[in-house]
Design a protein around this motif. Structure first.
Motif, short mmCIF file in Angstrom:
data_model
loop_
_atom_site.label_atom_id
_atom_site.label_comp_id
_atom_site.label_asym_id
_atom_site.label_seq_id
_atom_site.Cartn_x
_atom_site.Cartn_y
_atom_site.Cartn_z
N UNK A 79 0.95 -1.02 -0.20
CA UNK A 79 0.20 -0.02 -0.03
C UNK A 79 0.53 1.17 0.10
N UNK A 80 1.75 1.08 0.75
CA UNK A 80 3.29 2.34 0.80
C UNK A 80 3.46 2.54 -0.84
N UNK A 81 3.89 1.57 -1.41
CA UNK A 81 5.08 1.95 -2.60
C UNK A 81 3.35 2.27 -3.73
N UNK A 82 2.12 1.58 -3.14
CA UNK A 82 1.50 2.89 -4.25
C UNK A 82 1.47 3.82 -3.67
N UNK A 83 1.19 4.16 -3.01
CA UNK A 83 1.38 5.70 -2.43
C UNK A 83 1.94 6.41 -2.96
N UNK A 84 3.28 6.05 -2.76
CA UNK A 84 4.33 6.57 -2.70
C UNK A 84 4.13 6.75 -4.51
N UNK A 85 4.18 6.14 -5.25
CA UNK A 85 3.88 6.33 -6.95
C UNK A 85 2.84 7.00 -7.30
N UNK A 86 1.87 7.23 -6.44
CA UNK A 86 1.00 8.17 -6.80
C UNK A 86 1.58 9.52 -6.74
N UNK A 87 1.68 9.40 -5.49
CA UNK A 87 2.57 10.64 -5.11
C UNK A 87 3.97 11.42 -6.28
N UNK A 128 5.53 17.64 -3.55
CA UNK A 128 7.08 17.29 -3.26
C UNK A 128 6.33 17.01 -1.80
N UNK A 129 6.52 17.77 -0.95
CA UNK A 129 6.26 17.25 0.40
C UNK A 129 4.98 16.06 0.85
N UNK A 130 4.36 16.29 -0.25
CA UNK A 130 3.12 14.36 0.28
C UNK A 130 3.96 13.59 -0.85
N UNK A 131 5.42 13.81 -1.56
CA UNK A 131 5.53 12.66 -1.54
C UNK A 131 6.91 11.88 -1.67
N UNK A 132 7.75 13.31 -0.68
CA UNK A 132 8.22 12.36 0.34
C UNK A 132 7.87 12.21 1.16
N UNK A 133 6.80 12.35 1.90
CA UNK A 133 6.18 11.86 3.04
C UNK A 133 5.79 10.26 2.79
#
Length: 358
Positions: A79-87, A128-133
């Protein structure tokens, strides 16, 4: 002997052999079922039964917990990898849009768009911050999944160590159990062989011979065939040793039987020819005569020349002449094949004439 048997007698004889084979077949099926079920008298043991009872349950529980945590961590990681890819994709798309808009802004140089420039820049910073998070969350879940896997591997190594320390005791108990079960099977099959040997020696010529031979076939099959799939690594020695013993016993029995037979033949050949002829079995004599064998001494005699009336080896009468029609006939035939006169009546009349002349 089959050539001298009556037609119905031949079929009865074959039917009795069929009875023997059917009896053996049913006994073999029963024996196979019993031999196959013998391991059930022993409790089936496993390696887990010999692990340290104080430590093994805790280790197994730790493995289960670690596996559960690993699955949950892996799901959270995905799930985290999916969120990171989306961000990352959102940030990249926004930067491309901002680059296009900025190029247009420079081209038009409209001062009223300065506020929009500031807003768009702020939006890019937020993305950018959302991507880093999202990346940080993914790294955190990667660490959690790694910790869960390492915990599981440590518990598995500990369980493997417990299993290695218990393996010798388990294998020793397994060999002892295997030996006991093999002993049960031997206790079942060896008496069958002994009983078959006794029946062969004492009862094979009785009226119950079909059941005797059926049991003998069953006993031999049970020991030398049915026992094979259940033999341990050392079981072949037992089977071959028993086979050697049976061969030696059977060989000695055959040698002694041959010696007895030769002695009986010597004694029989020393008796008068007429007495030997009277004592010979009718069917046996006819069978040997049909094979050009003397019924008395069992040596080969040329009976096809039409001239040989007596055995040249023991002097036994093989052919004589009918007292009624004087036709040359088999000396062991009960009736003349030419006139049907009874050989017994003819021999009785001849004996009476000899008595009167004396």
């Amino acid at each position: 002997m089959s050539k001298t048997l009556r037609l119905s007698e031949k079929w009865f004889h074959r039917g009795l052999w069929l009875v023997a084979l059917l009896f053996a077949w049913f006994l073999v099926g029963l024996g196979n079922t019993i031999v196959g079920d013998l391991p059930q008298v022993e409790v089936r043991r496993s390696l887990d039964d010999y692990l340290d009872p104080a430590r093994a349950p805790a280790v197994k529980e730790a493995i289960l917990v670690a596996e559960k945590n690993a699955r949950e961590a892996q799901d959270a990681l995905e799930q985290a990898q999916l969120r990171q890819q989306s961000a990352e994709a959102s940030n990249r798309a926004a930067r491309e849009t901002f680059s296009n808009w900025l190029a247009t802004r420079k081209a038009t140089a409209r001062p009223e768009q300065d506020q929009e420039l500031i807003a768009r820049t702020q939006q890019l910073d937020d993305l950018r911050q959302a991507e880093r998070d999202a990346l940080a969350g993914m790294e955190k879940q990667q660490q959690a999944a790694l910790d869960a896997r390492q915990t599981r591997e440590r518990a598995q190594r500990e369980l493997q160590a417990l299993q290695d320390s218990a393996r010798d005791a388990y294998l020793s108990a397994l060999r002892a159990q295997e030996l006991r079960v093999f002993g049960y099977r031997l206790l079942l099959t060896l008496p069958l062989l002994a009983a078959a040997g006794w029946l062969f020696a004492k009862k094979r010529k009785t009226s119950s011979w079909p059941f005797v031979w059926g049991f003998i076939i069953f006993a031999l099959f049970a020991f030398f065939v049915e026992l094979v799939p259940y033999l341990p690594s050392y079981g072949g020695y037992v089977r071959y040793i028993v086979g050697i013993v049976l061969t030696v016993v059977g060989g000695r029995y055959a040698i002694q039987a041959l010696q007895r037979y030769l002695e009986q033949q010597k004694q029989a050949e020393a008796q008068p020819a007429q007495q030997r002829q009277r004592e010979l079995d009718y069917d046996l004599a006819q069978t040997r005569m049909s094979k050009n064998i003397c019924p008395g001494c069992e040596r080969t005699v040329n009976m096809s020349d039409g001239k040989t009336d007596f055995c040249p080896h023991c002097g036994l009468s093989l052919f004589d002449h009918c007292s009624q029609c004087n036709t040359r006939k088999n000396a062991f035939a009960r009736y003349c094949f030419s006139c049907g006169a009874s050989a017994k009546a003819a021999s009785g009349a001849a004996a009476g004439n000899e008595t009167s002349l004396a």
